[in-house]
Design a protein around this motif. Sequence first.
Motif, PDB file in Angstrom:
ATOM      1  N   PRO A 150       0.551  -1.764  -0.020  1.00  0.00           N
ATOM      2  CA  PRO A 150      -0.131  -0.089   0.217  1.00  0.00           C
ATOM      3  C   PRO A 150       0.850   1.513  -0.153  1.00  0.00           C
ATOM      4  CG  PRO A 150       0.233  -0.631   2.402  1.00  0.00           C
ATOM      5  CD  PRO A 150       0.903  -1.874   1.165  1.00  0.00           C
ATOM      6  N   ARG A 201      -9.336   0.928  -0.460  1.00  0.00           N
ATOM      7  CA  ARG A 201      -9.306   0.426  -0.882  1.00  0.00           C
ATOM      8  C   ARG A 201      -9.156  -0.683  -2.054  1.00  0.00           C
ATOM      9  NH1 ARG A 201     -11.102  -4.543   0.232  1.00  0.00           N
ATOM     10  NH2 ARG A 201      -9.166  -5.948   0.264  1.00  0.00           N
ATOM     11  N   LEU A 220      -2.542  -3.829   3.242  1.00  0.00           N
ATOM     12  CA  LEU A 220      -3.101  -2.741   4.008  1.00  0.00           C
ATOM     13  C   LEU A 220      -3.342  -3.329   5.209  1.00  0.00           C
ATOM     14  CD1 LEU A 220      -3.447   0.200   4.058  1.00  0.00           C
ATOM     15  CD2 LEU A 220      -5.758  -0.400   2.361  1.00  0.00           C
TER      16      LEU A 220
END
Length: 359
Positions: free
Chosen positions: A286, A298, A319
């Motif tokens: 991420p 996301r 993430l």
Amino acid sequence: MNKRHFFWIVPSLIFLLSFFCAEVYLRAQETQIISEKQSGRFLLESNPEFLIQHTPKGKRLIPNAEVVIKNHNLGHRDIPIRINELGLRGPKIPKEKKDEYRILMLGDSITWGDYLFENELFHASLSAIQHPQKKPIRVVNAGVGDIGMQEITDIYFEQYDATQPDLVIINLYLNDARPPWGFPQEISQRGWLRRNIRLAEFLYKRIRLYQWVKEEGAQRFAWTSLQSKLNWKHDADDFQKLVHAAQYDWGAGWNQNSIDTIRPLLQKIHAHTNQNNIPIAITILPVAYQVYAEHTHREPQILMQKLAQEESIPVLDFLPFMRQHQEKKLYYDQCHPNPKGNELMAQALNSFVEDILKK
């Protein structure tokens, strides 16, 4: 001493003193790449070409290079870098595998980790996990800084026969569909002056960077001036504005076109691993803004997970693990996790790979 000589000597002394002070300061503060072979020399040559070469297929590491990156600009530490005979970071890889289980790690600067010690890399501790058949595990780091999916694919095929992997893991960052940055190549081919005089290199790089950004890079780095102006951490709309400004960098991950670029390259690697009966996996790295934002964003991970599902490839999304610790400092900048960030990623990666090995 007459007045004419005085007016020449004083400015000259001031200039030399200023030059000396600037040189001493830059040698202490600027990042330098020093060859280990220079040990004991008074005048240390700093040159990225000790470590990196530019080939028709992009950047590669120079085989058997041994350097120290002094005062790395990310962690401000001295990082020793050893490149093996294959042009990969790490120790020599034996030609005979014997019972060894090899994990080939592909990716960009986050995988390469030139700003970290080898044992701090998020994939380093994979060598310590338990193989179901008690085989020793070797992690092969095939990461290179400032590359994208095209270069990752090329490196896989270049290194496959020599590394003989048993598992291939592709670590994808959000801008890997984009071509490499390109500016470092613009300032290669350093002469003696730039290799040995830090002030000359500093001034040259600043001038060339200004010219390059003005001519080619302004759009790509538009987000850097907005990050401090937008309330991206608490305002979802401001976050999307930052994403849009970064569309030529990490913001590209929000665009379906990125997946369309990555898909055929991933399929090419996957077809080869299937042909050789080798498992393949993907991890998604991420951007720091996703980790620290109040709201969850996301979209890139969803797009990538959909692609992985279509290709029947297991995928690890870092993430959620990073967001669980968002109160901590986990990144040096927008993309490079610091040692603590790598430690958290290692915990998630170890469990992920252990599950793959059990299948």
